[in-house]
Design a protein around this motif. Structure first.
Motif, PDB file in Angstrom:
ATOM      1  N   ARG B 243       0.854  -1.189   0.000  1.00 28.61           N
ATOM      2  CA  ARG B 243       0.000   0.000   0.000  1.00 28.61           C
ATOM      3  C   ARG B 243       0.889   1.238   0.000  1.00 28.61           C
ATOM      4  O   ARG B 243       1.865   1.318   0.752  1.00 28.61           O
ATOM      5  CB  ARG B 243      -0.890   0.041   1.247  1.00 28.61           C
ATOM      6  CG  ARG B 243      -1.753   1.311   1.318  1.00 28.61           C
ATOM      7  CD  ARG B 243      -2.448   1.493   2.648  1.00 28.61           C
ATOM      8  NE  ARG B 243      -3.348   0.394   2.928  1.00 28.61           N
ATOM      9  CZ  ARG B 243      -3.216  -0.446   3.948  1.00 28.61           C
ATOM     10  NH1 ARG B 243      -2.213  -0.290   4.791  1.00 28.61           N
ATOM     11  NH2 ARG B 243      -4.066  -1.417   4.140  1.00 28.61           N
ATOM     12  N   GLY B 244       0.549   2.175  -0.852  1.00 28.33           N
ATOM     13  CA  GLY B 244       1.194   3.491  -0.818  1.00 28.33           C
ATOM     14  C   GLY B 244       0.121   4.490  -0.441  1.00 28.33           C
ATOM     15  O   GLY B 244      -0.958   4.518  -1.029  1.00 28.33           O
ATOM     16  N   GLU B 245       0.366   5.244   0.604  1.00 31.18           N
ATOM     17  CA  GLU B 245      -0.660   6.196   1.053  1.00 31.18           C
ATOM     18  C   GLU B 245      -0.031   7.571   1.243  1.00 31.18           C
ATOM     19  O   GLU B 245       1.002   7.715   1.910  1.00 31.18           O
ATOM     20  CB  GLU B 245      -1.299   5.724   2.371  1.00 31.18           C
ATOM     21  CG  GLU B 245      -2.411   6.649   2.833  1.00 31.18           C
ATOM     22  CD  GLU B 245      -3.200   6.079   4.014  1.00 31.18           C
ATOM     23  OE1 GLU B 245      -3.129   4.858   4.241  1.00 31.18           O
ATOM     24  OE2 GLU B 245      -3.868   6.867   4.695  1.00 31.18           O
ATOM     25  N   GLY B 294       0.122  29.996  12.060  1.00 36.14           N
ATOM     26  CA  GLY B 294       0.522  28.626  11.734  1.00 36.14           C
ATOM     27  C   GLY B 294       0.437  28.296  10.257  1.00 36.14           C
ATOM     28  O   GLY B 294       0.556  27.127   9.883  1.00 36.14           O
ATOM     29  N   GLY B 295       0.237  29.318   9.402  1.00 36.26           N
ATOM     30  CA  GLY B 295       0.096  29.075   7.967  1.00 36.26           C
ATOM     31  C   GLY B 295       1.344  28.413   7.399  1.00 36.26           C
ATOM     32  O   GLY B 295       2.449  28.908   7.601  1.00 36.26           O
ATOM     33  N   GLY B 296       1.181  27.313   6.720  1.00 42.26           N
ATOM     34  CA  GLY B 296       2.333  26.607   6.152  1.00 42.26           C
ATOM     35  C   GLY B 296       1.844  25.515   5.238  1.00 42.26           C
ATOM     36  O   GLY B 296       0.974  25.744   4.396  1.00 42.26           O
ATOM     37  N   GLN B 297       2.335  24.319   5.464  1.00 44.35           N
ATOM     38  CA  GLN B 297       1.950  23.212   4.594  1.00 44.35           C
ATOM     39  C   GLN B 297       2.195  21.892   5.319  1.00 44.35           C
ATOM     40  O   GLN B 297       3.118  21.802   6.141  1.00 44.35           O
ATOM     41  CB  GLN B 297       2.807  23.250   3.321  1.00 44.35           C
ATOM     42  CG  GLN B 297       2.264  22.387   2.221  1.00 44.35           C
ATOM     43  CD  GLN B 297       3.078  22.521   0.938  1.00 44.35           C
ATOM     44  OE1 GLN B 297       4.255  22.855   0.978  1.00 44.35           O
ATOM     45  NE2 GLN B 297       2.453  22.262  -0.183  1.00 44.35           N
ATOM     46  N   GLY B 298       1.403  20.895   5.007  1.00 45.13           N
ATOM     47  CA  GLY B 298       1.627  19.569   5.584  1.00 45.13           C
ATOM     48  C   GLY B 298       1.378  18.500   4.538  1.00 45.13           C
ATOM     49  O   GLY B 298       0.410  18.588   3.780  1.00 45.13           O
ATOM     50  N   TYR B 299       2.260  17.539   4.469  1.00 40.63           N
ATOM     51  CA  TYR B 299       2.064  16.440   3.531  1.00 40.63           C
ATOM     52  C   TYR B 299       2.845  15.228   4.021  1.00 40.63           C
ATOM     53  O   TYR B 299       3.715  15.349   4.906  1.00 40.63           O
ATOM     54  CB  TYR B 299       2.515  16.819   2.114  1.00 40.63           C
ATOM     55  CG  TYR B 299       3.948  17.266   2.031  1.00 40.63           C
ATOM     56  CD1 TYR B 299       4.291  18.604   2.171  1.00 40.63           C
ATOM     57  CD2 TYR B 299       4.969  16.337   1.828  1.00 40.63           C
ATOM     58  CE1 TYR B 299       5.610  19.007   2.125  1.00 40.63           C
ATOM     59  CE2 TYR B 299       6.286  16.732   1.760  1.00 40.63           C
ATOM     60  CZ  TYR B 299       6.600  18.074   1.916  1.00 40.63           C
ATOM     61  OH  TYR B 299       7.915  18.466   1.866  1.00 40.63           O
ATOM     62  N   GLY B 300       2.557  14.102   3.439  1.00 44.28           N
ATOM     63  CA  GLY B 300       3.292  12.910   3.847  1.00 44.28           C
ATOM     64  C   GLY B 300       2.989  11.752   2.917  1.00 44.28           C
ATOM     65  O   GLY B 300       2.068  11.794   2.094  1.00 44.28           O
ATOM     66  N   PHE B 301       3.785  10.714   3.056  1.00 45.19           N
ATOM     67  CA  PHE B 301       3.658   9.539   2.209  1.00 45.19           C
ATOM     68  C   PHE B 301       4.255   8.363   2.967  1.00 45.19           C
ATOM     69  O   PHE B 301       5.198   8.520   3.738  1.00 45.19           O
ATOM     70  CB  PHE B 301       4.429   9.762   0.898  1.00 45.19           C
ATOM     71  CG  PHE B 301       4.344   8.595  -0.038  1.00 45.19           C
ATOM     72  CD1 PHE B 301       3.206   8.385  -0.804  1.00 45.19           C
ATOM     73  CD2 PHE B 301       5.393   7.684  -0.134  1.00 45.19           C
ATOM     74  CE1 PHE B 301       3.118   7.287  -1.651  1.00 45.19           C
ATOM     75  CE2 PHE B 301       5.311   6.585  -0.980  1.00 45.19           C
ATOM     76  CZ  PHE B 301       4.173   6.391  -1.745  1.00 45.19           C
ATOM     77  N   ARG B 302       3.678   7.189   2.764  1.00 46.62           N
ATOM     78  CA  ARG B 302       4.275   6.028   3.395  1.00 46.62           C
ATOM     79  C   ARG B 302       4.047   4.772   2.558  1.00 46.62           C
ATOM     80  O   ARG B 302       3.151   4.746   1.687  1.00 46.62           O
ATOM     81  CB  ARG B 302       3.725   5.808   4.802  1.00 46.62           C
ATOM     82  CG  ARG B 302       2.346   5.254   4.869  1.00 46.62           C
ATOM     83  CD  ARG B 302       2.021   4.742   6.284  1.00 46.62           C
ATOM     84  NE  ARG B 302       0.970   3.760   6.241  1.00 46.62           N
ATOM     85  CZ  ARG B 302      -0.323   4.031   6.372  1.00 46.62           C
ATOM     86  NH1 ARG B 302      -0.721   5.279   6.534  1.00 46.62           N
ATOM     87  NH2 ARG B 302      -1.212   3.057   6.325  1.00 46.62           N
ATOM     88  N   ARG B 321       3.758  -1.780   8.525  1.00 45.81           N
ATOM     89  CA  ARG B 321       3.214  -0.466   8.170  1.00 45.81           C
ATOM     90  C   ARG B 321       4.315   0.568   8.311  1.00 45.81           C
ATOM     91  O   ARG B 321       5.180   0.457   9.171  1.00 45.81           O
ATOM     92  CB  ARG B 321       2.064  -0.082   9.107  1.00 45.81           C
ATOM     93  CG  ARG B 321       0.860  -0.987   9.002  1.00 45.81           C
ATOM     94  CD  ARG B 321      -0.161  -0.588  10.036  1.00 45.81           C
ATOM     95  NE  ARG B 321      -0.935   0.557   9.617  1.00 45.81           N
ATOM     96  CZ  ARG B 321      -1.565   1.376  10.448  1.00 45.81           C
ATOM     97  NH1 ARG B 321      -1.452   1.199  11.751  1.00 45.81           N
ATOM     98  NH2 ARG B 321      -2.256   2.375  10.003  1.00 45.81           N
ATOM     99  N   ASN B 322       4.298   1.542   7.420  1.00 45.06           N
ATOM    100  CA  ASN B 322       5.261   2.631   7.478  1.00 45.06           C
ATOM    101  C   ASN B 322       6.691   2.110   7.351  1.00 45.06           C
ATOM    102  O   ASN B 322       7.589   2.538   8.069  1.00 45.06           O
ATOM    103  CB  ASN B 322       5.097   3.395   8.810  1.00 45.06           C
ATOM    104  CG  ASN B 322       5.657   4.800   8.728  1.00 45.06           C
ATOM    105  OD1 ASN B 322       5.760   5.364   7.640  1.00 45.06           O
ATOM    106  ND2 ASN B 322       6.023   5.352   9.850  1.00 45.06           N
TER     107      ASN B 322
END
Lengths: 183, 452
Positions: B243-245, B294-302, B321-322
């Motif tokens: 799984r890629g999430e 707190g304006g910015g950005q958030g992202y991720g992948f696993r 997982r991960n």
């Protein structure tokens, strides 16, 4: 002491918060009196203040508006070591946070309880004060204000008496859920 | 308006709890996770695994009943219906216990002590219940919230598209805590049991009560692939999956508060000091509305990987997982000392690239001539609090099935259950136990599932 109480207030919030939980705060006032000052001799028209500072011991009570009731207790063991009869008078006084002298009758200080004892030469005795704080009592209202001062005074009228302070305690019972406002 | 916000948050939290709820069969077997598609979240190979061992109807969230005003100890809604009854009867600990076990109706949810005694003296402070037992606040759920993680909560009601054999794309919003943790330092534990000297060994004092929590929300997109890869002689049919999430973050809050006592030069307790640090991040375009800096950005992948084997009367799987993960949130970090803001600067929080969570489970059906028994076990470890379960199911009285099991999830739990499989109807019941948070002691619950 205020911050120490707040610190443990945080723990309290985590440990127990319910409509049926009563929080009992027991303050051992005697422990704040240096060990060496808890016993000694009173001579002539001497007096002993607990604590020594006329401003007394400040006691902050976070959430005091939720006070249900309380108790103030002082006890001293006494022995007349003089040659004439001695009369001893123990009184507990309280005042609002801003008062600088609990014993001058101004600034809002008041006598909470008082007890006297007369001892003959060589005689031993115990002076015991146990005052219940209940709604309607001016001392109850002082505690409910959240910050108060408390002190006790032992006064001798006689020759010479040895004393040992054995108890000085304030116990307050609070129900913090009473602080929750209506929606 | 405020009350609707509270309702909404509670509802979402409830859904989150439901999303992670265990099956009633599993609860009856001590919480063990059986091999099959229902545990594909922990091992992607199970997505194409046959449903041999897992079989269960719809889980009835009986715990929701306890949120009705009929149950004053666990219903926050009573506050709006009858504030006085709420003040008399509500128990925050019971509510928390029920909210985190919505899949069962708790018969005796954890109950706050009737009396909490604070003993304050020049020599220290102690917190005990009315019987003199020390109350040491300690508490942990989820992952360690000290760092962001790419293991974001499962999305609510995801949209799923079948792209081909074994290949699925799913998309949905997620919201939830990534972990919550309250822990006294060992020195503070000793001090609360009466040894205040333990707090005076260094300055600042080693006695500290620390609380940490992390909350994340965003949108998740996952691509799953799983397939059988053939028979291995002497072993069985092997399945693999991956799984890629990825996620796009809409909000992240990570906070840590610690409090420690302060002593003067003579070792007398003079007060306490507080440190608060929080990190807040949300998309830049929300800054004009929120204005919290707190304006910015958030992202991720696993990436998750898994393998499973199906034998004649057994199954076994290993999931990671991960295995590789990336998560990054840009926002603002604020520090406060004793209520005064002492720092505020832009900051970036990154999770660890390699923080895998391992999951192993298996089931074995004994030959009927030996005993009509199904045995199952699971184990979870790695970047998560270790947990394990053992359970068994007895089907020698069909259509009645009996179950029992034992598990460890921070504390020991037991499960006992029964099921009835009729031709057109199935019913599963479980009596569950878990250890009451904070106050200890067993809590019993009832769980129910029905199938048609």
């Amino acid at each position: 002491m205020k911050r120490a109480l707040l610190f443990f207030g945080l723990a309290l919030g985590l440990a127990a918060c319910s409509g049926h939980t009563v929080h009992r705060v027991e303050v051992d006032l005697l422990s704040f009196v240096p060990e060496a000052d808890r016993s000694g001799e009173l001579v002539g028209l001497g007096e002993l203040r607990i604590p020594d500072d006329p401003a007394g011991q400040p006691v902050p009570v976070p959430g005091a508006e939720a006070l249900l009731d309380g108790r103030i207790a002082f006890e001293a063991a006494l022995e007349n070591t003089g040659t004439t009869p001695a009369t001893l008078d123990l009184e507990v006084r309280m005042a609002p946070e801003g008062d600088t002298d609990l014993y001058d009758g101004s600034g809002g200080d008041l006598q909470v309880a008082q007890q006297s004892l007369t001892l003959g030469p060589g005689e031993k005795g115990t002076l015991r004060l146990n005052h219940e704080l209940r709604p309607g009592d001016p001392a109850f209202d002082l505690v409910k204000g959240g910050n108060f001062r408390i002190g006790a005074r032992l006064t001798l009228s006689g020759d010479q008496v040895s004393y040992t302070l054995t108890q000085g305690e304030v116990v307050l019972r609070l129900k913090l859920f009473n602080l929750i406002p209506n929606p | 308006m405020k009350k609707w916000i509270v309702y909404g948050l509670l509802g979402l939290l409830s859904l989150g709890s439901l999303g992670q709820a265990q099956g009633v069969r599993s609860l009856g077997m001590g919480g063990v996770t059986l091999p099959g598609p229902g545990s594909a979240w922990a091992n992607p190979a199970y997505a194409s695994f046959p449903n041999t061992f897992e079989r269960e109807g719809f889980r009835v969230p009986l715990g929701l009943l306890r949120l009705l005003p009929l149950f004053p100890d666990t219903s926050p809604f009573l506050y709006f219906a009858d504030p006085e009854a709420f003040r008399q009867g509500f128990d925050l600990l019971s509510f928390y216990d029920q909210l985190t076990h919505l899949d069962s109706f708790l018969i005796n949810p954890a109950r706050s002590p009737d009396e909490v005694v604070f003993r304050v003296s020049a020599g220290g402070l102690s917190i005990t219940d009315g019987q003199g037992r020390s109350l040491v606040p300690t508490f942990q759920v989820g992952n360690n919230p000290g760092k962001p993680t790419s293991l974001v909560p499962s999305p609510y009601i995801p949209l799923t598209l079948d792209l081909g054999p074994g290949l699925r794309l799913s998309f949905g919003p997620f919201l939830g805590t990534q972990g919550l943790w309250v822990q006294p330092s060992p020195e503070l534990q000793r001090a609360l049991e009466g040894d205040l000297e333990a707090c005076k060994t260094t300055t600042p004092s080693p006695c500290a009560l620390t609380g940490q929590g992390a909350f994340a929300q965003g949108l998740s997109l996952a691509l799953d692939f799983s397939t059988p890869v053939g028979e291995v002689p002497g072993l069985g049919k092997v399945y693999v999956g991956t799984r890629g999430e990825g996620f796009y973050g809409l909000g992240y809050l990570e906070a840590q508060t610690s409090a420690r006592p302060v002593f003067d030069g003579d070792g007398n307790l003079t007060g306490a000091s507080y440190q608060v640090r929080y990190f807040l991040s949300y998309p830049e375009f929300l800054e004009s509305n929120l204005g919290l800096g707190g304006g910015g950005q958030g992202y991720g992948f696993r990436v998750d990987l898994g393998a499973a084997v199906e034998g004649e009367s057994w199954a076994f799987g290993v999931g990671v997982r991960n295995l590789l993960g990336l998560s990054e949130w840009r926002g603002v970090e604020v520090t406060l000392e004793d209520g005064e803001e002492t720092g505020r600067q832009p900051a970036t929080r990154r999770g660890e690239i390699f923080a895998p969570e391992f999951f192993m489970n298996g089931a074995y059906r004994l030959p009927p001539e030996v005993a009509p028994l199904l045995l199952a076990a699971d184990l979870r470890f790695g970047a998560v609090a270790p947990a394990g379960h053992l359970g068994l199911e007895y089907y020698g009285l069909e259509p009645t099935i009996l179950r029992a099991g034992l598990g460890y999830e921070g504390g020991f739990r037991l499960g006992v259950g029964a099921g009835w499989n009729l031709e057109s109807f199935s019913l599963d019941l479980a009596l569950t136990t878990h250890e009451a948070p904070l106050v200890g002691g067993p809590v019993f619950g009832l769980a129910l599932a029905v199938g048609f």
